[in-house]
Design an enzyme around this catalytic site. Structure first.
Site, short mmCIF file in Angstrom:
data_model
loop_
_atom_site.label_atom_id
_atom_site.label_comp_id
_atom_site.label_asym_id
_atom_site.label_seq_id
_atom_site.Cartn_x
_atom_site.Cartn_y
_atom_site.Cartn_z
N HIS A 1 5.14 8.14 -15.96
CA HIS A 1 4.24 8.62 -17.00
C HIS A 1 4.90 9.70 -17.86
CE1 HIS A 1 1.20 6.36 -14.83
NE2 HIS A 1 0.42 6.49 -15.88
N LYS B 1 -6.76 6.53 -7.76
CA LYS B 1 -7.83 7.12 -6.95
C LYS B 1 -8.14 8.52 -7.44
CE LYS B 1 -5.20 9.29 -3.20
NZ LYS B 1 -5.52 10.72 -3.25
#
Lengths: 292, 205
Positions: B50, B117
């Site tokens: 990322h 999550k």
């Protein structure tokens, strides 16, 4: 490979792949509590299936096999240096076998040499005792739950938390609120009231060596543990933060002395994938007993 | 969109089947609380990937996120004798660490789904609404159940550069269970639960 190394590889394997009995019991209880067909209940069912699968396949319960924390009680005069050297070799071996993920990164270069051995990794906490036996406990603590740990310095004006047990209660419950489901709840709290910034966190983690069903011998702390557990489970955060009745599976709190100027409350959060095991080793390094 | 077939494990009748490539209408039809079963190719990507993409890095040849899913996951992979990889543990990692970057990757690379999550924040929520994407919450820690849903490890990229947990793994998944917790209508289960639990706590301190 020495007996000790074989034993430690087995300790690592079992810690990584098998949930301790006391934790499994609490998880099954939570599964019963949650409303059938709810997101919470479905998540708990997947968790229970995962526990069975990991055990059967001898594979990590969670892919984040975590920080490797050894707590070792040795007879007086035992060679700790040799133990640590052997444990490091056992960690390398367990990593090759896939019981541990390649999980240790050089913080300066970002390099991961794939061995899980480096500065401060694994971590050792040695204690001598007067007994003749060697006890080695292991906790594998994942990063997701480690990241939601918190340390508060009392008084905390925002939370109206003073330097008393009610103030401790307020900040501990705030940590539960802040954590939501991010640390893979339902979780277990290990808390240390007092100590300094380093020992506070370190001692909070020793609470994870306690069995989930035990009761605190200090009445005030026992009451606080029960209160935090009950109140947290009324918040509706639930498994994974999906909503539900089980936000925490357990709360373990200790108190340590502090200096007059400091009042820290250090909270470590353990995910449901609570990896903790221990062995008693005989003089030749073979496992004589499992501790959990 | 069809109801999922009832098969082994946790694919339930009520689950919505999502199959790669995902289209915008199908994704926009999903609502917070929907349980989905995901099929097809997904790419893993976590912190290093990322940050790299955010800083202008290019995806390696053969990796496209368009109409696809990125999975916040650092799996345990074992190399087999024939040089293929076997995925032995593959649960989600905490997503909130990608909050500074995710919106931009949704916008620039055409993502339709993010599996992870713990939920994500407001910028990701806005990007989901704006560009037609959803956040899919898998059960954290369920590494074995989820590894069983990885049918094949098709490829790996940036293995040397980022190390095994942080590499881009190309996974073919089958009936991978997840819950929509941020939808493309601007709703977030995480926001709702946080507000509700904060109010419940206020009554108890």
């Amino acid at each position: 490979m020495s007996n000790l190394q074989v034993s430690l590889v087995e300790l690592i394997r079992r810690t990584s792949a098998e949930i301790p009995e006391d934790v499994h019991k609490a998880i099954l209880h939570s599964l019963e509590q949650e409303k059938k067909g709810s997101l919470a209940s479905n998540a708990m069912a997947i968790i229970d299936q995962n526990i069975a699968l990991a055990r059967r396949k001898s594979q990590p319960l969670c892919q984040d096999t975590g920080s490797i924390l050894f707590y070792v009680h040795t007879p007086v005069g035992y060679d700790q240096i040799q133990f640590a050297d052997t444990a490091r070799e056992a960690v390398k071996e367990a990593t090759k076998k896939g019981f541990l993920r390649q999980n240790s990164v050089d913080s300066l270069t970002g390099r991961n040499d794939g061995t899980n051995v480096g500065i401060g990794a694994p971590a050792f906490h040695f204690h001598q005792h007067r007994g003749s036996e060697l006890e080695a406990r292991l906790v594998l603590k994942g990063g997701g739950c480690e990241n939601v740990g918190a340390q508060y310095s009392l008084p905390n004006e925002d939370l109206h938390a003073n330097r008393d047990l009610d103030g401790c209660r307020k900040v501990i419950l705030d940590a539960v609120l802040q954590a939501q489901g991010k640390g893979c709840g339902p979780g277990i709290l290990g808390v240390c009231i007092g100590g300094d910034r380093a020992t506070g966190y370190e001692l909070s983690k020793t609470q994870f060596l306690r069995r989930l069903e035990d009761r605190n011998p200090v009445p005030e702390l026992d009451a606080l543990e029960q209160d935090i557990l009950m109140t947290s489970n009324e918040l509706g955060i639930g498994p994974m933060g999906f909503g539900g009745k089980t936000t925490l599976l357990g709360v373990k709190i200790m108190a340590a002395n502090r200096v007059p100027a400091s009042f820290f409350v250090s909270i470590s959060y353990m995910c449901w994938a609570y990896r903790r095991q221990g062995v008693r080793l005989n003089a030749t390094g073979e496992i004589s007993d499992w501790l959990y | 969109m069809q109801p999922g077939k009832s098969v082994t494990g946790f694919t339930k009748i009520s689950m919505i089947e999502l199959t790669f490539p995902f289209n915008e209408n199908q994704i926009r039809a999903l609502k917070v609380g929907d349980e989905v079963s995901i099929n097809g190719v997904v790419f893993t990507g976590r912190d290093a990937v990322h940050k790299y993409l955010h800083e202008g890095g290019q995806l390696p040849t053969g990796v496209s996120l368009r109409d696809g899913i990125i999975y916040h996951c650092g799996p345990v992979m074992l190399k087999q004798a024939d040089n293929t990889w076997k995925c032995t543990a593959a649960g989600p990692t905490t997503s909130i660490r990608e909050e500074p970057y995710q919106w931009q990757i949704i916008r620039d690379f055409g993502l339709r789904g993010v599996i992870g999550k713990g939920g994500m924040g407001e910028r990701t929520q806005v990007a989901c609404r704006e560009y037609g994407c959803v956040y899919l919450h898998a059960v954290g820690g369920a590494a074995q159940v989820l590894a069983e849903r990885v049918r094949q490890v098709r490829n790996v990229h940036f293995l040397e550069k980022f190390g095994a947990p942080e590499a881009i793994w190309e996974l073919e998944i089958v009936q991978f269970p997840a819950v929509v917790t941020i939808d493309a209508h601007g709703k977030s289960l995480h926001e709702e639960i946080l507000a509700r639990s904060r109010a419940a706590l206020a009554e108890r301190v």
